[in-house]
Design a protein around this motif. Structure first.
Motif, short mmCIF file in Angstrom:
data_model
loop_
_atom_site.label_atom_id
_atom_site.label_comp_id
_atom_site.label_asym_id
_atom_site.label_seq_id
_atom_site.Cartn_x
_atom_site.Cartn_y
_atom_site.Cartn_z
N PRO A 29 40.68 49.80 49.25
CA PRO A 29 40.14 50.09 50.85
C PRO A 29 40.96 48.57 51.56
CG PRO A 29 38.40 48.54 49.09
CD PRO A 29 39.68 48.99 48.13
N SER A 30 41.01 48.91 52.36
CA SER A 30 41.80 47.59 53.49
C SER A 30 41.09 47.43 54.56
CB SER A 30 43.67 47.70 53.36
OG SER A 30 44.18 46.61 54.91
N PHE A 31 40.91 46.24 54.74
CA PHE A 31 39.74 46.26 56.90
C PHE A 31 40.51 44.69 56.82
CE2 PHE A 31 36.24 44.68 59.75
CZ PHE A 31 36.60 45.65 60.25
N ASN A 32 40.94 44.92 58.21
CA ASN A 32 42.49 43.59 58.39
C ASN A 32 42.03 42.67 57.80
OD1 ASN A 32 41.08 44.45 61.29
ND2 ASN A 32 39.47 43.47 61.23
N GLU A 33 42.95 43.24 56.29
CA GLU A 33 43.81 42.54 55.26
C GLU A 33 45.37 42.31 55.81
OE1 GLU A 33 41.12 41.96 52.38
OE2 GLU A 33 40.75 44.13 53.00
N SER A 34 45.68 42.85 57.04
CA SER A 34 47.94 42.46 56.50
C SER A 34 47.62 41.09 56.38
CB SER A 34 47.98 42.71 58.60
OG SER A 34 47.62 41.61 59.05
N LYS A 35 47.18 40.25 56.40
CA LYS A 35 47.57 39.25 55.99
C LYS A 35 47.56 39.04 53.64
CE LYS A 35 48.54 36.63 59.63
NZ LYS A 35 48.99 37.74 60.46
N SER A 36 47.04 39.56 53.02
CA SER A 36 46.28 39.98 52.23
C SER A 36 47.19 40.64 51.03
CB SER A 36 45.25 39.01 51.48
OG SER A 36 44.92 40.16 51.73
N LEU A 37 46.82 42.06 52.24
CA LEU A 37 47.73 43.14 51.45
C LEU A 37 49.34 43.16 50.42
CD1 LEU A 37 47.32 46.20 50.47
CD2 LEU A 37 47.76 46.57 52.91
N PRO A 38 49.85 42.36 51.25
CA PRO A 38 51.14 42.40 51.01
C PRO A 38 51.52 41.54 49.29
CG PRO A 38 51.48 42.56 53.30
CD PRO A 38 49.80 41.74 53.13
N ALA A 39 50.57 40.87 49.12
CA ALA A 39 50.69 40.17 47.68
C ALA A 39 50.12 40.93 46.97
CB ALA A 39 50.08 38.32 48.20
N VAL A 40 49.02 41.81 47.00
CA VAL A 40 48.84 42.26 46.32
C VAL A 40 49.93 43.82 45.91
CG1 VAL A 40 47.12 44.90 45.75
CG2 VAL A 40 46.59 42.33 46.86
N LEU A 41 50.55 44.78 46.91
CA LEU A 41 51.65 45.24 46.57
C LEU A 41 52.62 44.57 46.66
CD1 LEU A 41 51.30 46.95 49.96
CD2 LEU A 41 50.24 48.21 47.70
N GLU A 42 52.90 43.59 45.86
CA GLU A 42 54.30 42.88 45.47
C GLU A 42 53.73 42.71 44.36
OE1 GLU A 42 57.09 41.95 46.83
OE2 GLU A 42 57.27 42.93 48.52
N SER A 43 52.18 42.34 43.56
CA SER A 43 51.64 41.92 42.40
C SER A 43 52.03 43.08 41.83
CB SER A 43 50.64 41.32 42.69
OG SER A 43 49.56 41.77 42.53
N LEU A 44 51.84 44.37 42.09
CA LEU A 44 51.94 45.62 41.75
C LEU A 44 52.99 45.63 41.08
CD1 LEU A 44 49.22 47.09 43.27
CD2 LEU A 44 48.97 46.29 41.20
N LEU A 45 54.05 45.37 41.92
CA LEU A 45 55.55 45.52 41.87
C LEU A 45 55.97 44.75 40.93
CD1 LEU A 45 56.82 45.72 45.60
CD2 LEU A 45 57.30 47.53 43.51
N LYS A 46 55.12 43.84 40.66
CA LYS A 46 55.46 43.42 39.07
C LYS A 46 55.52 43.85 37.35
CE LYS A 46 55.17 38.58 40.95
NZ LYS A 46 54.82 37.77 41.20
#
Length: 138
Positions: A29-46
């Motif tokens: 779920p994402s609500f007003n998290e444009s600053k933090s979501l990219p770090a989560v996706l980048e961590s999944l890419l590992k």
């Protein structure tokens, strides 16, 4: 007192052709998290590429009827432009799919998890993460 109706789940959007079946899913779920979501996706890419290929990642970008949702527009822009090997999709809870104030992250999480069902076998796991909590690849 009249109850607010539970909003319908928004249709799934993606930049890729989604597969018929995945071995598992991650719901965010994402609500007003444009600053933090990219770090989560980048961590999944590992994670190993073969796992990424077999895992659907579904984000519910949920708007609130009485909130400033401008940050969610940034999140949607980011998702639409994001290029990666992730099997990424999202729910865009805009105007007609916005949440009343009484509904929070629980409904957003439920909708994200439920939207993955048609892409999974009966015993496939669904992992729910938060959009502000990167994962440790170890």
């Amino acid at each position: 007192m009249a109850k607010a109706p539970i909003p319908n789940t928004a249709p799934i959007e993606s930049n890729i052709q989604l597969k018929d079946k995945y071995k598992g899913a991650i719901a965010l779920p994402s609500f007003n998290e444009s600053k933090s979501l990219p770090a989560v996706l980048e961590s999944l890419l590992k994670n190993p590429p073969e796992l990424l290929e077999q895992t659907l990642i579904l984000i519910n970008v949920n708007n609130r009827t009485s909130a400033d949702n401008s940050d969610n527009l940034q999140t949607l822009k980011y998702l639409r432009e994001f290029k990666s090997p992730l099997q990424l999709a999202w729910l865009n809870s805009t105007e007609e799919f916005s949440f009343a104030d009484k509904f929070g992250v629980g409904l957003a999480r439920h909708q994200a998890c439920s939207a993955t069902y048609k892409f999974l076998d009966e015993n496939s796991p669904i992992i729910s993460l938060d959009s502000d909590s990167p994962v440790n690849p170890e």
